[in-house]
Design a protein around this motif. Structure first.
Motif: not given
Length: 835
Positions: A658-660, A786-789, A811-812, A816-817
């Protein structure tokens, strides 16, 4: 306030009375424009005359003279006072003391003063050495003292100007050209200099000087009104800013518009552009006439000598018809160019047999002939056409349509010919919808032209591609009309489609051609937007373009129109890289139109360098990066041309975590690196390394905001700290912004975030359009994190000051969302960027 009131007040209270009267005059809401400038000049005249009378104390042989703008009686609120203290040289000490008693009261009031003390001989000598001084003396006006001294100077300055005109006018023309090269063209600039730019007040003054030479004169129609408009805008600018400035900066345009009771800043700019266009066109016509007159004067003595030497021979040669040609006026050659159109003295004029009142196609035929020959249309010819030509029938005859296409396909010369037609209202008569885009500003740093000039520039660029398409006529007309909808509210492509259907039918295209033209206008941004903002490996992307375009021939036209449009927009809108993306999209769409359905793409194989970086990142557990310079051929040249620098390619491999995205974007922002393009994708490791290992690969092109690029080792160190949370990127950026706040010339439009419907079957496409700024990509990445996508891929590009980015998110689990989540994410991201 009358002149008598001014004299009484200034005589009673001296400089203080003048200052109070001046302030009241400038704050009177009921008086503005020429009346206020005249009243301000009269007020200043009376005050200075009073100062002179009190200070002269019987000194003889002295006069006070206003020159330049003040000499013309054109005082803006913050104008300089251009003054010459003229004396006969008999009492230099007394004159020096008089000068002090005149200049210091002016300075004490905070007024700008351009002054000199000279004898008539000194003034004449200085004028001979300095063209600008001579120009100022042409407007010399007596204020006080010995009127004979002033009259003698004015008479001498005008006589010298007329006698020296053959040498001084070319010098003046060169001065105007140099100034235009430095300041640009007033009619296209978003922050123009009302005085110095081409088509501004300096050029208007130069035209007065040409008229004073008696060699040539400018076309008078509309010129005085154009000059008055620019002076009115400058007055309002001085009042709005309280400064002696001629630059109409973005942050002052709304206030200046309000000062002039105009609707908004766009209305203000449009009026400025219209005035500048009148002055620039008058300058072109005038300088052509000056050149013609000077060439004629240079050749006349030689022709007279030749005529005398051959007079006897010529008389004998024509003795049969009784005419003596020797010593007669040489006959001007007229070369035919088209029906009713000839060339004469380097200009295109109407033939003696031309009848515009009977030939409605003649304006287009003359314009096409002029552009094809690379010659200007003469002022007399254009005005005669505007005054007498009959309107074209609806639909146009075939010849008219062909002549329009010929004009548009003539390359660079089309611009000057089109401007001549427009100056006399012929363009709006031929194409009524043109009036809505004429002189319309484009508040976009990518665009370098007004809407109307951009359309003509696009046609000029399209003329280079007519051999690439089967219907060059449709390409050229689409180029002329592709942004015609910008004169209407809403999406200009949608409005332009409707307008184009009407215009194309009126021009005389058949139903099928009208359909193609309207489709080209509707989708003129389709290829460039899809190629730079969508995943071309996604079959849905290619299918959607193929469905919109419909046929191979239309795709061919749209490809050429796309490149012409981008090239005519400005240097930031096109590059070989963007061209390659568009060409790749066109190739894929062409295959679909040929019946080859796009297959689900296999993951792109990594290069050897990428694979080495990925393996090293996996084994070390941290980021690995490489920097390498990138170049490409200059746009429009063969591959063998000089390379165009694209910045530096930054290749980063980091174990999937995460966070790259926000970490990398933040580190680049901290190091003042501008991101030009960016791509992100996941890379699976070879089986002999790890069956389940995944590394994120980021391939970005960056450039230093200023200075040199940081070392790769420093970037890696900061990236490690950003990923483990020990580097406070947000704090560092906020601290830097606080220490070095960015100057804001205008308020940028708010960011807009949208969900692109049906853009991909594999991911949800979030599109961001915002003002480019340091840390923008870091903020976007942080919000997405932060939105978790998950960001499956992204396509980032910067056009001038505008960032246009597309993020493929899932999504994780890699799906698609859901539509509701996608819309909510777009809203949150938009709110974040607007904060």
């Amino acid at each position: 306030m009358t002149g008598a009131d001014v004299r009484e007040q200034t005589e009673d209270s001296g400089p203080g009375g003048y200052a109070a009267a001046r302030l009241r005059l400038l704050t009177e809401g009921a008086r503005s424009g020429p009346p206020r400038r005249t009243a301000l000049a009269e007020l200043t005249d009376d005050w200075l005359a009073g100062l002179f009378t009190a200070a002269a104390a019987g000194t003889r042989g002295v006069s006070l003279v206003a020159v330049g703008g003040y000499g013309r009686g054109e005082l803006s609120p913050r104008s300089d006072l251009d003054l010459v203290l003229l004396h006969d040289g008999s009492a230099p000490d007394a004159v020096a003391a008089l000068a002090d008693r005149l200049w210091y009261p002016v300075w004490d009031l905070g007024l700008s003063l351009d002054h000199s003390v000279r004898t008539p001989a000194e003034a004449r000598r200085t004028a001979g050495e300095d063209l600008k001084v001579h120009l100022g003396l042409l407007d010399a006006r007596h204020l006080a003292g010995d009127p004979a001294l002033t009259a003698g100077l004015r008479t001498t300055a005008l006589a010298d100007w007329r006698n020296q005109a053959p040498g001084r006018l070319p010098e003046l023309q060169e001065l105007c050209a140099e100034r235009a090269a430095r300041q640009g063209e007033l009619q296209y600039l978003l922050e123009p200099d009302l005085k110095e730019a081409r088509g501004g007040l300096r050029d208007a003054t130069a035209l007065r000087a040409v008229a004073a030479s008696w060699l040539a004169d400018a076309p008078r129609e509309g010129l005085a009104d154009a000059r008055r408009r620019l002076l009115d805008v400058r007055d309002a600018l001085h009042l709005a800013t309280g400064r002696a400035t001629d630059r109409l900066a973005l942050q002052e345009q709304d206030q200046v518009a309000a000062e002039l009771d105009l609707l908004d800043a766009d209305t203000l700019l449009r009026q400025v552009y219209e005035a500048a266009r009148v002055i620039a066109y008058a300058s072109d016509v005038t300088w052509r006439e000056v050149g013609r007159v000077l060439r004629s004067r240079a050749v006349r003595p030689r022709l007279r000598k030749l005529a005398r030497e051959r007079s006897d021979f010529l008389r004998r040669a024509v003795a049969g018809d009784g005419r003596a040609l020797g010593g007669g006026k040489p006959v001007t050659e007229r070369s035919p160019l088209a029906e009713g159109v000839v060339e004469q003295d380097g200009e295109v004029v109407l033939a003696r047999t031309a009848r515009p009142e009977r030939d409605p196609v003649l304006p287009l035929r003359a314009a096409a002939a002029a552009a094809q020959a690379g010659l200007p249309l003469s002022l007399h010819a254009v005005r005669r056409l505007a005054a007498t030509a009959r309107p074209l029938p609806t639909p146009w005859p075939a010849e008219a349509r062909e002549q329009l296409v010929t004009l548009l396909g003539s390359g660079g010369p089309t611009v000057e010919v089109w401007e001549a037609l427009e100056a006399e209202g012929l363009v709006s008569r031929l194409l009524p919808d043109w009036e809505r885009v004429r002189c319309r500003p484009q508040r976009n740093a990518v665009h370098v032209w007004t809407v109307d000039r951009h359309l003509i520039e696009t046609a000029v660029r399209a003329s280079e591609f007519t051999r690439r398409v089967s219907r060059p006529d449709l390409l050229l007309v689409a180029a002329l009309l592709h942004d015609i909808g910008k004169g209407w509210p809403g999406d200009h492509s949608v409005a332009g489609e409707i307008i184009t259907k009407d215009v194309a039918a009126r021009i005389g295209f058949d139903r099928s051609d009208v359909a193609v033209l309207s489709l080209l206008v509707r989708h003129h941004l389709l290829l460039i937007e899809t190629a730079t903002r969508r995943d071309l490996d996604d079959p849905a992307t290619v299918r959607s373009v193929a469905e919109a375009v419909g046929t191979q021939s239309t795709l061919e036209l749209l490809h050429a129109l796309t490149e012409a449009d981008a090239l005519a927009t400005g240097p930031a809108a096109w590059s070989s890289w963007r061209g390659s993306l568009v060409a790749d999209l066109v190739r894929r769409v062409s295959a679909v139109l040929a019946g080859d359905a796009p297959e689900e793409p296999e993951p792109a194989a990594p290069t050897a360098a990428q694979e080495r970086l990925a393996i090293e990142a996996f084994r070390t557990g941290g980021p690995v990066l490489a920097l390498s310079a990138q170049t490409e051929p200059v746009t429009g040249e063969e591959p063998s041309g000089d390379p165009e620098p694209l910045g530096v390619e930054l290749l980063i491999a980091v174990p999937d975590q995460p966070g790259v995205l926000p970490a990398v974007a933040g580190v680049l922002a901290v190091h003042r690196l501008t991101v030009r393009t960016a791509e992100l994708r996941a890379l699976s490791l070879p089986h002999d390394v790890d069956d389940d290992g995944t590394v994120l690969l980021l391939n970005w092109r960056v450039a230093a905001e200023y200075g040199s690029l940081p070392q790769a080792a420093r970037l890696r160190t900061d990236l490690v700290r950003a990923l483990d949370g020990s580097l406070d990127i947000a704090g560092r950026l906020a601290e830097r912004d606080a220490a070095y706040p960015r100057r804001r010339g205008w308020t940028a439009p708010p960011a807009r975030v949208t969900v692109a419907p049906a853009a991909s079957h594999h991911a949800t496409v979030i599109e961001v359009r915002a003002q480019d700024a340091p840390g923008l990509l870091h903020r976007i990445g942080t919000a997405l994190e932060k939105a978790g996508v998950r960001v499956r891929s992204m396509h980032v590009s910067t056009l001038g000051a505008n960032a246009v980015d597309a993020f493929y998110v899932t999504t994780g689990t890699g799906a698609p969302l859901p539509p509701g989540d996608a819309t909510s994410l777009a809203g949150v991201l938009e709110e974040t960027l607007r904060a």
